[in-house]
Enzyme design. Structure first.
Site, PDB file in Angstrom:
ATOM      1  N   LYS A  59       0.848  -1.188   0.000  1.00  0.00           N
ATOM      2  CA  LYS A  59       0.000   0.000   0.000  1.00  0.00           C
ATOM      3  C   LYS A  59       0.886   1.242   0.000  1.00  0.00           C
ATOM      4  O   LYS A  59       1.843   1.339   0.759  1.00  0.00           O
ATOM      5  CB  LYS A  59      -0.904  -0.010   1.225  1.00  0.00           C
ATOM      6  CG  LYS A  59      -2.161   0.824   1.082  1.00  0.00           C
ATOM      7  CD  LYS A  59      -3.153   0.551   2.201  1.00  0.00           C
ATOM      8  CE  LYS A  59      -4.441   1.331   1.988  1.00  0.00           C
ATOM      9  NZ  LYS A  59      -5.421   1.099   3.054  1.00  0.00           N
TER      10      LYS A  59
ATOM     11  N   GLU B  82     -18.726  -4.773  11.724  1.00  0.00           N
ATOM     12  CA  GLU B  82     -19.599  -3.942  12.552  1.00  0.00           C
ATOM     13  C   GLU B  82     -20.620  -4.779  13.321  1.00  0.00           C
ATOM     14  O   GLU B  82     -20.944  -4.468  14.472  1.00  0.00           O
ATOM     15  CB  GLU B  82     -20.334  -2.920  11.674  1.00  0.00           C
ATOM     16  CG  GLU B  82     -19.445  -1.846  11.091  1.00  0.00           C
ATOM     17  CD  GLU B  82     -18.755  -2.277   9.814  1.00  0.00           C
ATOM     18  OE1 GLU B  82     -17.975  -1.478   9.264  1.00  0.00           O
ATOM     19  OE2 GLU B  82     -18.982  -3.415   9.359  1.00  0.00           O
TER      20      GLU B  82
ATOM     21  N   ARG C 197     -24.975  -1.521   8.852  1.00  0.00           N
ATOM     22  CA  ARG C 197     -24.666  -2.948   8.851  1.00  0.00           C
ATOM     23  C   ARG C 197     -24.944  -3.602  10.203  1.00  0.00           C
ATOM     24  O   ARG C 197     -25.053  -4.819  10.282  1.00  0.00           O
ATOM     25  CB  ARG C 197     -23.204  -3.153   8.476  1.00  0.00           C
ATOM     26  CG  ARG C 197     -22.900  -2.676   7.068  1.00  0.00           C
ATOM     27  CD  ARG C 197     -21.592  -3.212   6.558  1.00  0.00           C
ATOM     28  NE  ARG C 197     -21.550  -3.108   5.116  1.00  0.00           N
ATOM     29  CZ  ARG C 197     -20.755  -3.813   4.331  1.00  0.00           C
ATOM     30  NH1 ARG C 197     -19.935  -4.692   4.865  1.00  0.00           N
ATOM     31  NH2 ARG C 197     -20.771  -3.666   3.032  1.00  0.00           N
TER      32      ARG C 197
END
Length: 619
Positions: free
Chosen positions: A279, A367, A395
């Site tokens: 990344k 979540e 969610r």
């Protein structure tokens, strides 16, 4: 080749490996310079340059379908599908989106703004393809962070059962936004450090095919490939789902990527291609980032890496106000525990994690689990605080209702990034949570107007025994630490008269309160402003007084009208026999596009100037 000359992915298919590598460098420079001007998702896109080039080199969109999990790493895909000239307006109002967007290009097969949806969507497309007797490829790209989401695991379970042709690219950069956590990450670590299965298989072929005996052995090995695979590399996370696996592969080696993707393309059934990427690749500031600071960025100086946006003196972000208050309260209350679903940095909870490591938990991108985990803590006498972005809270709706509120457990939910959030657009605007939570029994729902009230409301949340959700927006607010904490009466509102003689009442909440007060004083408006800091319960005593007023009442909210504060007030007035007419201002029945918050408020007629025009029309 110049990236501005690319009109479609077919333009790169005749390039040599050397030309592809040169194009990769061009794209990296372009991304850094362009995002420095507009802001956007930087690290994730720098990490997938070679991977996206190889995908478009091997596959053929729009016939083949690319699904980027979350979608914030689709900038390179946009460049290779002819959208480089549009990057001057990236994430700007009426410009291109920061995620895949179906109406933006025929090459964008899917839309998402949160993780773990790609595999389910991909399977749906595969089944539709097969029912239509078509033969295109479906290629979801999912990261190691997204695979911690339960939805991804559910999809893998069915994919392994269905055995439809699908090339799953496992983009493994050992980061989601913040550093990944948990047993899943430990499993991926073992995969990363194993000798690549595909490389060893090619070595075995080369060694065994040189003799008659060798060819016989090689033929026999085809019947025991799964046994060989398990002895070479621990692929249990995918093998247990009945998925073939190839990798790990260097995600920045274009030659190797193209070779492996060609093999995967010809494979019969679902196959996972494990790609190792870095990344932030090619930009030192982003490469060295371990806390996700370069995941999503505002405008910055590409030479120094310094942000061009400055926090005004005496202000903090709303997230910092909540986090610093939480740290302060936790010093005296040993039962306070902080929970985040992979957003420690974004929610500004890093300081809490450092001060109270034994009372801090990052659950990964999960979540649903995080919310029920909090419920379990509360049921055992602890006082959990869970911070979730408003758009991601959706969610965990079932868990809030079934596991938290139904048992009336004192979980404190920090609803971060509520309201319009700006450039991330439809998938991220936090405008639904009021309607989502207001009808759930036992739930208390509030929003502070400023930093002082935020501190007092968070303190209040820990002094009572019911589920308590506290909303706070993106952006900053003036801040100084309060001298003493005192509980705010649950359900109470406050009234602010601009002049002694009021001719109109405006009911609003959050930072709108002080904005309306300030504008009214500047313009000399004879109005009363009500700070409706609690959406549930309502201040019934004040509401009775308001319903009996002769002057007009405007309900000014910057979230969805349906199910919002105005709906609650109208329900109360109707149920108590009041014939009062209320003027409601808010977001109608549609998704709001991306753009700056001031632009969007003006577009939706929610800006202060429009409100003042409406007030003037009644005065």
């Amino acid at each position: 080749m110049n990236i501005f000359d690319i009109k479609s992915p077919s333009d790169i298919k005749s390039l040599s490996y050397a030309q592809l590598e040169d194009l990769a460098q061009q794209i990296r420079i372009f991304l850094i310079e362009s995002i420095a001007k507009t802001g956007g998702h930087l690290s994730s896109n720098l990490g997938v340059v070679e991977l996206t080039l190889a995908m478009h080199y091997v596959f053929d969109t729009p016939q083949d379908k690319f699904i980027f999990d979350v979608g914030h790493q689709s900038y390179v895909h946009k460049i290779l599908t002819g959208r480089a000239p549009l990057f001057t307006q990236l994430r700007q109002y009426k410009g291109i989106a920061g995620f895949q967007k179906r109406k933006e290009s025929e090459h964008d097969a899917w839309e998402a703004g949160h993780s773990s949806t790609s595999l389910s969507a991909a399977l749906g497309m595969c089944v539709a393809r097969d029912l239509n007797h078509a033969s295109y490829q479906v290629v979801p790209v999912i990261g190691d962070g997204a695979l911690t989401g339960g939805m991804a695991m559910e999809a893998l379970n069915q994919i392994g059962s269905e055995q439809r042709n699908m090339v799953i690219i496992f983009n493994d950069n050992n980061m989601s936004i913040s550093k990944n956590v948990g047993a899943m990450d430990e499993t991926f670590t073992r995969l990363r450090t194993s000798k690549p299965y595909n490389t060893l298989k090619e070595d075995l072929k080369g060694a065994l095919s040189t003799s008659k005996m060798g060819k016989s052995v090689l033929e026999s090995m085809k019947n025991i490939k799964n046994a060989v695979k398990e002895n070479v590399v621990d692929t249990s996370i995918f093998g247990d789902f009945n998925l073939d696996y190839i990798g790990p592969v260097d995600g920045h080696d274009i030659r190797r990527l193209i070779k492996v993707l060609e093999i995967a393309k010809r494979h019969d059934g679902p196959i996972v291609v494990h790609v190792l990427t870095k990344k932030g690749k090619g930009y030192p500031f982003a490469e060295e980032d371990k806390e996700g600071k370069w995941h999503g960025v505002s405008q910055f100086d590409p030479k120094t890496g310094c942000s061009l946006s400055r926090m005004p003196n005496g202000q903090k972000s709303w997230s910092e106000v909540i986090s610093s208050t939480l740290c302060d309260l936790a010093k005296d209350n040993k039962d306070i525990i902080a929970i985040t679903p992979a957003m420690k940095g974004g929610s500004k909870l890093s300081a809490f994690f450092e001060q109270f490591p034994m009372r801090s938990f990052d659950c990964g991108i999960a979540e649903e689990h995080a919310m029920t985990f909090a419920a379990g803590l509360a049921a055992s006498g602890k006082r959990p605080f869970i911070s979730v972005y408003s758009s991601f809270l959706q969610r965990a709706y079932d868990q809030i209702s079934h596991d938290v509120a139904r048992m009336d457990l004192p979980v404190v939910i920090g609803i971060d990034r509520c309201g319009l959030v700006g450039e991330d657009g439809e998938t991220h605007h936090g405008v639904f949570d009021i309607a989502m939570l207001r009808h759930i029994p036992h739930m208390i729902l509030a929003q502070p107007k400023d930093g002082d009230e935020a501190q007092q409301l968070l303190y209040t949340a820990f002094t009572q025994e019911h589920p308590f959700a506290l909303r706070y927006p993106r952006g900053n607010t003036p801040f100084h630490k309060v001298d003493t904490y005192h509980p705010v009466r649950i359900g109470s509102w406050s009234m602010h008269k601009i002049m002694e003689t009021s001719k109109l009442c405006v009911i609003t909440y959050g930072d709108n309160v002080d904005k309306v007060i300030s504008k009214a004083r500047i313009n000399g408006l004879a109005i009363t402003v009500v700070n409706a800091r609690f959406f549930k319960p309502l201040d019934e005593e004040m509401l009775n007084s308001i319903c009996q007023m002769e002057e007009p009442v405007i309900i000014y909210e910057t979230d969805m009208l349906a199910g919002g504060l105005g709906s609650a007030i109208l329900e109360y007035a109707n149920d108590h026999g009041y014939q009062k007419h209320f003027v409601r201002i808010g977001i109608d029945d549609h998704f709001v596009e991306h753009g700056s918050i001031p632009q969007l408020k003006k577009l939706e007629r929610l800006d202060i100037n429009t409100l003042c025009d409406i007030i003037a029309s009644y005065l």
